[in-house]
Design a protein around this motif. Sequence first.
Motif, PDB file in Angstrom:
ATOM      1  N   TRP A 203     -10.328   6.185   0.882  1.00 35.78           N
ATOM      2  CA  TRP A 203     -10.963   6.001   2.248  1.00 35.78           C
ATOM      3  C   TRP A 203     -12.078   7.191   2.404  1.00 35.78           C
ATOM      4  CZ3 TRP A 203     -11.140   1.393   4.123  1.00 35.78           C
ATOM      5  CH2 TRP A 203     -11.572   1.194   5.356  1.00 35.78           C
TER       6      TRP A 203
ATOM      7  N   THR B 131      -3.694   4.603  -2.119  1.00 32.38           N
ATOM      8  CA  THR B 131      -4.811   4.783  -1.282  1.00 32.38           C
ATOM      9  C   THR B 131      -4.591   6.430  -1.110  1.00 32.38           C
ATOM     10  OG1 THR B 131      -3.342   4.809   0.787  1.00 32.38           O
ATOM     11  CG2 THR B 131      -4.206   2.811  -0.137  1.00 32.38           C
TER      12      THR B 131
ATOM     13  N   VAL C 228      -6.357   5.200   4.784  1.00 37.52           N
ATOM     14  CA  VAL C 228      -6.886   3.864   5.143  1.00 37.52           C
ATOM     15  C   VAL C 228      -6.100   3.311   6.272  1.00 37.52           C
ATOM     16  CG1 VAL C 228      -6.713   1.613   3.786  1.00 37.52           C
ATOM     17  CG2 VAL C 228      -7.012   3.541   2.256  1.00 37.52           C
TER      18      VAL C 228
ATOM     19  N   THR D  28     -13.570   2.179  -4.313  1.00 42.21           N
ATOM     20  CA  THR D  28     -12.475   1.497  -4.868  1.00 42.21           C
ATOM     21  C   THR D  28     -12.515   1.301  -6.408  1.00 42.21           C
ATOM     22  OG1 THR D  28     -13.644  -0.663  -4.439  1.00 42.21           O
ATOM     23  CG2 THR D  28     -12.483   0.016  -2.556  1.00 42.21           C
TER      24      THR D  28
ATOM     25  N   CYS E 258      -1.293  -1.335  -4.291  1.00 39.57           N
ATOM     26  CA  CYS E 258      -2.595  -0.432  -4.033  1.00 39.57           C
ATOM     27  C   CYS E 258      -2.321   0.781  -3.710  1.00 39.57           C
ATOM     28  CB  CYS E 258      -3.406  -1.115  -3.174  1.00 39.57           C
ATOM     29  SG  CYS E 258      -4.991  -0.383  -2.862  1.00 39.57           S
TER      30      CYS E 258
ATOM     31  N   TYR F 264       0.847  -1.179   0.011  1.00 39.35           N
ATOM     32  CA  TYR F 264       0.021  -0.059  -0.076  1.00 39.35           C
ATOM     33  C   TYR F 264       1.027   1.397   0.130  1.00 39.35           C
ATOM     34  CZ  TYR F 264      -3.801  -3.326   1.633  1.00 39.35           C
ATOM     35  OH  TYR F 264      -4.646  -4.273   1.733  1.00 39.35           O
TER      36      TYR F 264
ATOM     37  N   ILE G 126      -7.674   2.495  -3.478  1.00 30.82           N
ATOM     38  CA  ILE G 126      -8.822   2.820  -2.208  1.00 30.82           C
ATOM     39  C   ILE G 126      -8.975   4.318  -1.930  1.00 30.82           C
ATOM     40  CG2 ILE G 126      -9.599   2.060  -0.046  1.00 30.82           C
ATOM     41  CD1 ILE G 126      -7.925  -0.341  -0.020  1.00 30.82           C
TER      42      ILE G 126
END
Length: 326
Positions: free
Chosen positions: A319, A156, A160, A310, A154, A139, A317
């Motif tokens: 958030w 973000t 997150v 998402t 991923c 992440y 992602i």
Amino acid sequence: MAVDDRDRIATGYRRFAEVEAAEASPLYARPALAVVDDPDVLSFLVALPTGKRQPNLLFAAVRFLHGTPAGADDLRRAVLEDGDRLRATMLARATQTNEAARCAALLPLLAALDGPLALIEVGASAGLCLYPDRYSYEYDCVQVGPPSPVHLRCTTTGGVPLPARVPEVVDRVGIDLNPLDPSDDDTRAWLRALVWPGPAVDDRLARLDAAAAIAAREPARMLAGHLLDRLPEAVESAPPGATVVVFHTAVLPYLPDAERARFAAMVRELPVRWIAQEGPGVLPDVDALAPGEARGRFLLSLDGRPVAWTAPHGGRIDWLAAASGG
């Protein structure tokens, strides 16, 4: 009725071209847009059952039989010159895309639950999302989990809650009308055909192969049947002391509205935690609580509470502030 069907199909293909595939797969967006004004291809689609007309299925079947269409002419040629085989493939198979990268969005929620976990995926396909503890994650350069041949990256925003480790999973159950066997060569070929051609296609295919190998070595328990019929049974069979988690991604659009409502009511009554990752409009009560723009994204929720937007096939992602506060 045929005219109405043509209009509905054309509208669906236009939306697919302009919203779903525009950035993710231009190779699919262009022929999908051409379908809108092609009377021959529309006639082919109208002759299929209602649930067998979607772009994902048509393009996957063409790719399965002929390789990736280079443009609208290749798609049209497949329909006109190989229509019987194409029709048979579309009738026999379903859009059971199985993208392990979606586990990167599930992990922050799963890791925050009291373990050990008993996972139940509805609409499981080959069950590749039932192995979040067997994958490794990255992440924004933060590594989570031990090394794995399935490494999920991923990006973000929004804070997150990154887990320190992967969760302990003691049971894996998949429910599907037609469960797929990840050890079967024909099954893997179809799953590969379902992967959209695009900038990350090589990564997605390699990830699919690696995840299928893990699932083949450690088979999940797969229940064939309708999720409304099999879910209570799956929950009841979970190991004592485990937190039961029911989850799904891009599954509910294939259910009629009444069955979606029945499923949502059922899962809220069962002694489980519920993780949904679905497109906008599928769970209206959940959508109503989510801020922001839904275009081209899925909404991730826990027990009916939105927590993030998402990317549909994994990798991002965003958030929600309310989730961070709660």
